[in-house]
Design a protein around this motif. Sequence first.
Motif, mmCIF file in Angstrom:
data_model
loop_
_atom_site.group_PDB
_atom_site.id
_atom_site.type_symbol
_atom_site.label_atom_id
_atom_site.label_comp_id
_atom_site.label_asym_id
_atom_site.label_seq_id
_atom_site.Cartn_x
_atom_site.Cartn_y
_atom_site.Cartn_z
ATOM 1 N N VAL A 194 77.309 7.498 -31.767
ATOM 2 C CA VAL A 194 77.907 6.549 -30.822
ATOM 3 C C VAL A 194 77.099 5.259 -30.772
ATOM 4 O O VAL A 194 77.659 4.154 -30.764
ATOM 5 N N LEU A 195 75.762 5.361 -30.742
ATOM 6 C CA LEU A 195 74.928 4.168 -30.704
ATOM 7 C C LEU A 195 75.143 3.295 -31.938
ATOM 8 O O LEU A 195 75.222 2.065 -31.843
ATOM 9 N N VAL A 196 75.257 3.937 -33.106
ATOM 10 C CA VAL A 196 75.375 3.183 -34.349
ATOM 11 C C VAL A 196 76.802 2.688 -34.570
ATOM 12 O O VAL A 196 77.035 1.510 -34.865
ATOM 13 N N ARG A 197 77.792 3.588 -34.425
ATOM 14 C CA ARG A 197 79.170 3.221 -34.763
ATOM 15 C C ARG A 197 79.856 2.435 -33.641
ATOM 16 O O ARG A 197 80.509 1.422 -33.897
ATOM 17 N N ALA A 198 79.718 2.898 -32.383
ATOM 18 C CA ALA A 198 80.442 2.264 -31.278
ATOM 19 C C ALA A 198 79.651 1.108 -30.654
ATOM 20 O O ALA A 198 80.149 -0.012 -30.542
ATOM 21 N N ASN A 199 78.392 1.376 -30.239
ATOM 22 C CA ASN A 199 77.619 0.338 -29.543
ATOM 23 C C ASN A 199 77.226 -0.819 -30.461
ATOM 24 O O ASN A 199 77.307 -1.983 -30.085
ATOM 25 N N LEU A 200 76.741 -0.481 -31.665
ATOM 26 C CA LEU A 200 76.275 -1.519 -32.580
ATOM 27 C C LEU A 200 77.334 -1.941 -33.588
ATOM 28 O O LEU A 200 77.172 -2.961 -34.276
ATOM 29 N N GLY A 201 78.407 -1.149 -33.709
ATOM 30 C CA GLY A 201 79.500 -1.523 -34.603
ATOM 31 C C GLY A 201 79.161 -1.465 -36.072
ATOM 32 O O GLY A 201 79.733 -2.200 -36.884
ATOM 33 N N LEU A 202 78.247 -0.563 -36.463
ATOM 34 C CA LEU A 202 77.826 -0.455 -37.862
ATOM 35 C C LEU A 202 78.646 0.597 -38.593
ATOM 36 O O LEU A 202 79.403 1.358 -37.982
ATOM 37 N N ASP A 203 78.465 0.689 -39.910
ATOM 38 C CA ASP A 203 79.299 1.575 -40.709
ATOM 39 C C ASP A 203 78.674 2.954 -40.866
ATOM 40 O O ASP A 203 77.611 3.251 -40.312
ATOM 41 N N GLU A 204 79.341 3.816 -41.656
ATOM 42 C CA GLU A 204 78.906 5.199 -41.825
ATOM 43 C C GLU A 204 77.539 5.291 -42.496
ATOM 44 O O GLU A 204 76.707 6.135 -42.143
ATOM 45 N N SER A 205 77.294 4.441 -43.478
ATOM 46 C CA SER A 205 75.997 4.471 -44.159
ATOM 47 C C SER A 205 74.849 4.142 -43.210
ATOM 48 O O SER A 205 73.754 4.700 -43.326
ATOM 49 N N ALA A 206 75.089 3.246 -42.243
ATOM 50 C CA ALA A 206 74.050 2.905 -41.265
ATOM 51 C C ALA A 206 73.662 4.122 -40.433
ATOM 52 O O ALA A 206 72.488 4.308 -40.081
ATOM 53 N N LEU A 207 74.641 4.973 -40.125
ATOM 54 C CA LEU A 207 74.332 6.203 -39.402
ATOM 55 C C LEU A 207 73.408 7.092 -40.219
ATOM 56 O O LEU A 207 72.432 7.643 -39.704
ATOM 57 N N ALA A 208 73.710 7.214 -41.517
ATOM 58 C CA ALA A 208 72.871 8.049 -42.375
ATOM 59 C C ALA A 208 71.442 7.513 -42.439
ATOM 60 O O ALA A 208 70.473 8.269 -42.351
ATOM 61 N N TRP A 209 71.292 6.186 -42.575
ATOM 62 C CA TRP A 209 69.949 5.606 -42.628
ATOM 63 C C TRP A 209 69.217 5.757 -41.290
ATOM 64 O O TRP A 209 67.997 5.974 -41.260
ATOM 65 N N THR A 210 69.924 5.672 -40.195
ATOM 66 C CA THR A 210 69.306 5.833 -38.874
ATOM 67 C C THR A 210 68.739 7.240 -38.709
ATOM 68 O O THR A 210 67.602 7.414 -38.240
ATOM 69 N N MET A 211 69.515 8.233 -39.098
ATOM 70 C CA MET A 211 69.018 9.609 -39.039
ATOM 71 C C MET A 211 67.840 9.799 -39.992
ATOM 72 O O MET A 211 66.903 10.549 -39.712
ATOM 73 N N GLY A 212 67.880 9.101 -41.112
ATOM 74 C CA GLY A 212 66.795 9.204 -42.075
ATOM 75 C C GLY A 212 65.474 8.689 -41.541
ATOM 76 O O GLY A 212 64.410 9.235 -41.835
ATOM 77 N N VAL A 213 65.512 7.640 -40.726
ATOM 78 C CA VAL A 213 64.276 7.091 -40.153
ATOM 79 C C VAL A 213 63.645 8.080 -39.174
ATOM 80 O O VAL A 213 62.416 8.211 -39.115
ATOM 81 N N PHE A 214 64.461 8.788 -38.415
ATOM 82 C CA PHE A 214 63.930 9.839 -37.540
ATOM 83 C C PHE A 214 63.176 10.875 -38.380
ATOM 84 O O PHE A 214 62.071 11.298 -38.038
ATOM 85 N N LEU A 250 76.760 9.325 -51.585
ATOM 86 C CA LEU A 250 78.005 10.035 -51.877
ATOM 87 C C LEU A 250 79.184 9.418 -51.128
ATOM 88 O O LEU A 250 80.299 9.352 -51.653
ATOM 89 N N LEU A 251 78.925 8.961 -49.888
ATOM 90 C CA LEU A 251 80.012 8.380 -49.094
ATOM 91 C C LEU A 251 80.536 7.075 -49.692
ATOM 92 O O LEU A 251 81.641 6.640 -49.371
ATOM 93 N N ALA A 252 79.731 6.466 -50.554
ATOM 94 C CA ALA A 252 80.187 5.230 -51.197
ATOM 95 C C ALA A 252 81.273 5.493 -52.228
ATOM 96 O O ALA A 252 82.019 4.576 -52.594
ATOM 97 N N VAL A 253 81.370 6.751 -52.705
ATOM 98 C CA VAL A 253 82.316 7.042 -53.791
ATOM 99 C C VAL A 253 83.273 8.187 -53.471
ATOM 100 O O VAL A 253 84.165 8.472 -54.264
ATOM 101 N N MET A 254 83.096 8.850 -52.338
ATOM 102 C CA MET A 254 83.959 9.990 -52.046
ATOM 103 C C MET A 254 84.098 10.208 -50.544
ATOM 104 O O MET A 254 83.368 9.616 -49.739
#
Length: 438
Positions: free
Chosen positions: A238-258, A158-162
């Motif tokens: 913070v780990l995904v966006r600030a420390n690793l410099g990844l985008d919003e979708s990466a945060l969603a996938w990271t939570m998904g792996v948990f 959804l974040l890819a389009v809205m």
Amino acid sequence: MLEILTDRTYRHLFLAQVVALVGTGLATVALGLLAFDLAGDGAAAVLGTVFTIKMIAYVGIAPVAGAFADRVNRRALLVTLDLIRGGVALCLPFVTELWQVYVLIFLLQASSAAFTPTFQATIPDVLPDQARYTRALSLSRLAYDLENIVSPTLAALLLAVMSYNTLFVGTAAGFVASALLVVSVLLPSPKPSPRRGIYDRTTRGIRIYLATPRLRGLLGLNLAASSAGAMVLVNSVVLVRANLGLDESALAWTMGVFGLGSMIAALALPKLLDRLDDRPVMLAGAVTMVVALIAAALTTNAAALSWLMLLAVWLVIGLGYSAVLTPSGRLLRRSAHAADRPALFAAQFALSHACWLVTYPLSGWLMTAYGATTAFLTLAALAGAGIALALRVWPAEDPDELEHTHDNLPLDHPHLQGHRTHSHGYVIDEHHRHWGAP
């Protein structure tokens, strides 16, 4: 496991749980992004505050709601609370200040504090058989994992389009769908317990909980789960966006792996619990989380943290997290009479979230003030303390029936049936106020 879905009442309740949790998962992702927009690198502290408000509502309101849950119609209560939560979610896209977020989160979580224990206490009444209830617990854990897998995946798409604000509309839709499913079935309500004073009613569940050794052990394991879980939920952004410099979708996938790790454990647990007792399974899950936190700390200390390493750590924490939390309903079910279950489930809800009340702000503060390595190690130490407490207070031998003597009752009392010393399924109640003693 899926054969229990042939029960129409449970099937509707399970689907209600699924759609509500998918909506809640969308809100979790959206809240993280909203906090990052409002506070930037201070998002961890903001989320720590949000989750602290959530815990305050849970700890303060759940025991009161549990005390009176057997006095009202369960279906009407659950539907009303779902609609309130949906209305609050619709307000979240319009906030512009942090204080508005805090007020709305309190209203949302106050409703959840009344809803969740009532919902959980209903399932043992719908599925009284132990084996079927165990499988329902695993399905329930899977439903929670959908919040951590399907919701982030859906959020990423959804974040890819809205805008992320649209995700809050999905949250409201989930609560409305849950209300419609609950209203479509008749729910059993236990017979009202004898009338007691307000103090007695509101503290009854907690007194039963703290007087039962296996539940005191569960409290220690709740501390371990909340320590690892807070690191994931508060600091992922913070780990995904600030420390690793990844985008919003990466945060969603990271939570998904948990959530994926938690789902794998939930699928394996029914057969595992058919062969093993709850205690060793839950302790193993807690130790697994501590090992994962220490491994992550060593990696961040060596400045070698990568997204792949973070995903691996979150997967392992998810495995341990589910192994601790999934069997907890079995412990509660065997530790109280049916009439006391709403109060006991509310006590578990309040006391477990009291642990989160400590770990949520601690996690955000440690990350903001001292960085990832200190946060990982401190939370690992706190989880280890919870494991030590569980080992101390929960005996390895934990039978359902205990032989005991009643010197506090006359010999002609109906409970004794002519025998002062007898054996039966032992729970804390009016005749058994202390464990293993009159």
